[in-house]
Structure formats: C-alpha cells, structure tokens
Design a protein around this motif. Sequence first.
Motif, PDB file in Angstrom:
ATOM      1  N   TYR A   1      31.552  30.012  83.632  1.00 51.75           N
ATOM      2  CA  TYR A   1      32.708  29.917  83.005  1.00 51.75           C
ATOM      3  C   TYR A   1      34.303  29.707  83.134  1.00 51.75           C
ATOM      4  O   TYR A   1      34.488  29.856  84.002  1.00 51.75           O
ATOM      5  CB  TYR A   1      33.770  30.941  82.022  1.00 51.75           C
ATOM      6  CG  TYR A   1      31.814  30.987  81.143  1.00 51.75           C
ATOM      7  CD1 TYR A   1      31.492  29.989  79.797  1.00 51.75           C
ATOM      8  CD2 TYR A   1      31.689  32.048  80.954  1.00 51.75           C
ATOM      9  CE1 TYR A   1      30.966  30.214  79.183  1.00 51.75           C
ATOM     10  CE2 TYR A   1      30.296  32.689  80.542  1.00 51.75           C
ATOM     11  CZ  TYR A   1      29.294  31.847  79.402  1.00 51.75           C
ATOM     12  OH  TYR A   1      28.183  31.995  78.411  1.00 51.75           O
TER      13      TYR A   1
ATOM     14  N   ILE B   1      38.181  27.614  83.447  1.00 52.96           N
ATOM     15  CA  ILE B   1      39.550  27.362  82.690  1.00 52.96           C
ATOM     16  C   ILE B   1      40.735  25.990  83.682  1.00 52.96           C
ATOM     17  O   ILE B   1      40.619  26.171  85.110  1.00 52.96           O
ATOM     18  CB  ILE B   1      40.252  28.566  82.767  1.00 52.96           C
ATOM     19  CG1 ILE B   1      41.605  28.039  81.188  1.00 52.96           C
ATOM     20  CG2 ILE B   1      41.230  29.075  84.132  1.00 52.96           C
ATOM     21  CD1 ILE B   1      41.656  28.814  80.582  1.00 52.96           C
TER      22      ILE B   1
ATOM     23  N   ASP C   1      45.199  31.450  77.001  1.00 52.94           N
ATOM     24  CA  ASP C   1      43.910  30.903  76.726  1.00 52.94           C
ATOM     25  C   ASP C   1      42.738  32.079  77.587  1.00 52.94           C
ATOM     26  O   ASP C   1      41.897  31.688  77.157  1.00 52.94           O
ATOM     27  CB  ASP C   1      44.001  29.377  77.599  1.00 52.94           C
ATOM     28  CG  ASP C   1      45.383  28.063  76.657  1.00 52.94           C
ATOM     29  OD1 ASP C   1      44.675  28.259  75.607  1.00 52.94           O
ATOM     30  OD2 ASP C   1      45.472  27.791  77.336  1.00 52.94           O
TER      31      ASP C   1
ATOM     32  N   LYS D   1      38.701  33.216  76.134  1.00 51.03           N
ATOM     33  CA  LYS D   1      38.234  32.785  76.690  1.00 51.03           C
ATOM     34  C   LYS D   1      37.108  34.095  77.143  1.00 51.03           C
ATOM     35  O   LYS D   1      35.894  33.893  76.711  1.00 51.03           O
ATOM     36  CB  LYS D   1      37.918  31.676  77.818  1.00 51.03           C
ATOM     37  CG  LYS D   1      36.754  30.888  77.738  1.00 51.03           C
ATOM     38  CD  LYS D   1      37.103  29.563  78.164  1.00 51.03           C
ATOM     39  CE  LYS D   1      35.496  29.202  78.843  1.00 51.03           C
ATOM     40  NZ  LYS D   1      36.409  26.879  79.182  1.00 51.03           N
TER      41      LYS D   1
ATOM     42  N   ASP E   1      36.283  35.932  73.967  1.00 52.99           N
ATOM     43  CA  ASP E   1      34.800  34.585  73.362  1.00 52.99           C
ATOM     44  C   ASP E   1      33.401  34.747  74.462  1.00 52.99           C
ATOM     45  O   ASP E   1      32.775  35.076  73.403  1.00 52.99           O
ATOM     46  CB  ASP E   1      35.772  33.368  73.348  1.00 52.99           C
ATOM     47  CG  ASP E   1      34.743  32.104  72.457  1.00 52.99           C
ATOM     48  OD1 ASP E   1      34.257  32.685  71.336  1.00 52.99           O
ATOM     49  OD2 ASP E   1      34.639  30.867  72.633  1.00 52.99           O
ATOM     50  N   LYS E   2      33.594  34.395  75.592  1.00 54.13           N
ATOM     51  CA  LYS E   2      32.848  34.462  76.214  1.00 54.13           C
ATOM     52  C   LYS E   2      32.065  35.680  76.794  1.00 54.13           C
ATOM     53  O   LYS E   2      31.242  36.276  77.724  1.00 54.13           O
ATOM     54  CB  LYS E   2      32.514  33.517  77.888  1.00 54.13           C
ATOM     55  CG  LYS E   2      33.163  32.060  77.893  1.00 54.13           C
ATOM     56  CD  LYS E   2      32.457  31.225  76.024  1.00 54.13           C
ATOM     57  CE  LYS E   2      32.868  29.950  76.269  1.00 54.13           C
ATOM     58  NZ  LYS E   2      31.849  29.555  75.411  1.00 54.13           N
TER      59      LYS E   2
ATOM     60  N   LEU F   1      37.354  34.178  85.391  1.00 48.42           N
ATOM     61  CA  LEU F   1      37.075  32.031  85.270  1.00 48.42           C
ATOM     62  C   LEU F   1      37.437  31.768  85.961  1.00 48.42           C
ATOM     63  O   LEU F   1      38.424  32.484  87.018  1.00 48.42           O
ATOM     64  CB  LEU F   1      38.172  32.158  84.103  1.00 48.42           C
ATOM     65  CG  LEU F   1      38.116  32.508  82.070  1.00 48.42           C
ATOM     66  CD1 LEU F   1      38.914  32.057  81.170  1.00 48.42           C
ATOM     67  CD2 LEU F   1      36.773  32.624  81.745  1.00 48.42           C
TER      68      LEU F   1
END
Length: 141
Positions: A15, A17, A25, A29, A32-33, A38
């Motif tokens: 993942y 960014i 953000d 994320k 969410d993941k 990241l």
Amino acid sequence: VKTHQILRNKGENVYCISPEATLADVVSKLVDKNCGSLLVMNGDKVAGIITERDILRACAADERPLSKIRVIEKMTVDVVIGSPDEDVNTVMGTLTEKRIRHLPIVEQDRLVGIISIGDVVKAQVDHLAMENHYLKSYIHS
Ligand code: AMP
C-alpha cells in the motif's frame, strides 16, 4: 525460511501514498487497509516510508491538525530494504537493530512486497508448529 516464501503466502501487495498527501489521508488508508505503514511513492520511485509511529509523533509534536500536515514533512527518507533471498532470521535482526517494524522487499530495483514484524512472527510460529508436528510423529513412530 526466506522472505520470498513469506511473500508467496501473503502476496506482493504494497500500500502506497503520495508525498503530497496529508497525514489525515495516511490515517484513513492505514485504517481502511488494516496495515501499519505506507510506502511513499513519487511516481514509480520510492520517496520514503510513513508508519503509525510517525503519526503518533506528529500528534505529540505538531500543533496543526493532521489534515494540514503533508506526508513529505514526516516520512522517513532513508528506507531500509530487504531482498527476496534473505533469511527470516536476518530480517528479524534488521527489524530489531533498526527499531522498525516494516521492511520493503526489493529485487533488482523492483518493489516485490513488504514484510512486517507480524509476518515474521507468523512465519516463525508456522515453522515451529510444523517442526513440532514432525518431531512428535517421529517420537511416536
Ligand atoms: P515502525 O516501527 O515500522 O512503525 O517505524 C518506526 C519508525 O521507523 C518510523 O519513523 C518509520 O517511518 C521508520 N521506518 C519504518 N520502517 C522503515 C524502513 N523500512 N526503513 C526506514 N525507516 C523505517
């Protein structure tokens, strides 16, 4: 056990960014993941890494709301990487010594996955369970 064997089980998905994104953000994320880090990518180049630890530090040290802080300000630029043929014991040494919990795996300049401390623990547990199973059946045979 080698890192490529771990990646074969968990997949090559990493993942990412952008450096221009905000820490808000990043938080969205990560949640969410369901992960802890990241990779920060500038196009197809690795620009850094940002983890939940960096978010925590920003919360403690920065007055601004997370939506006003850019990833580029808080990411770690010097990314420690591993290779697919590295042994899990070596990875454990690196993670412990550098006090990090995430190791991107790179093969000839190509990102092929990321290994977390949780993946390493799982690999060790699976390995020990299998060894235990064979030793028991050997003893009882
Ligand atoms: P972690 O324990 O992985 O959440 O990360 C602790 C700190 O080390 C954070 O500041 C991260 O940005 C940084 N970090 C995590 N993984 C790496 C890595 N592979 N290379 C360089 N820095 C890292």
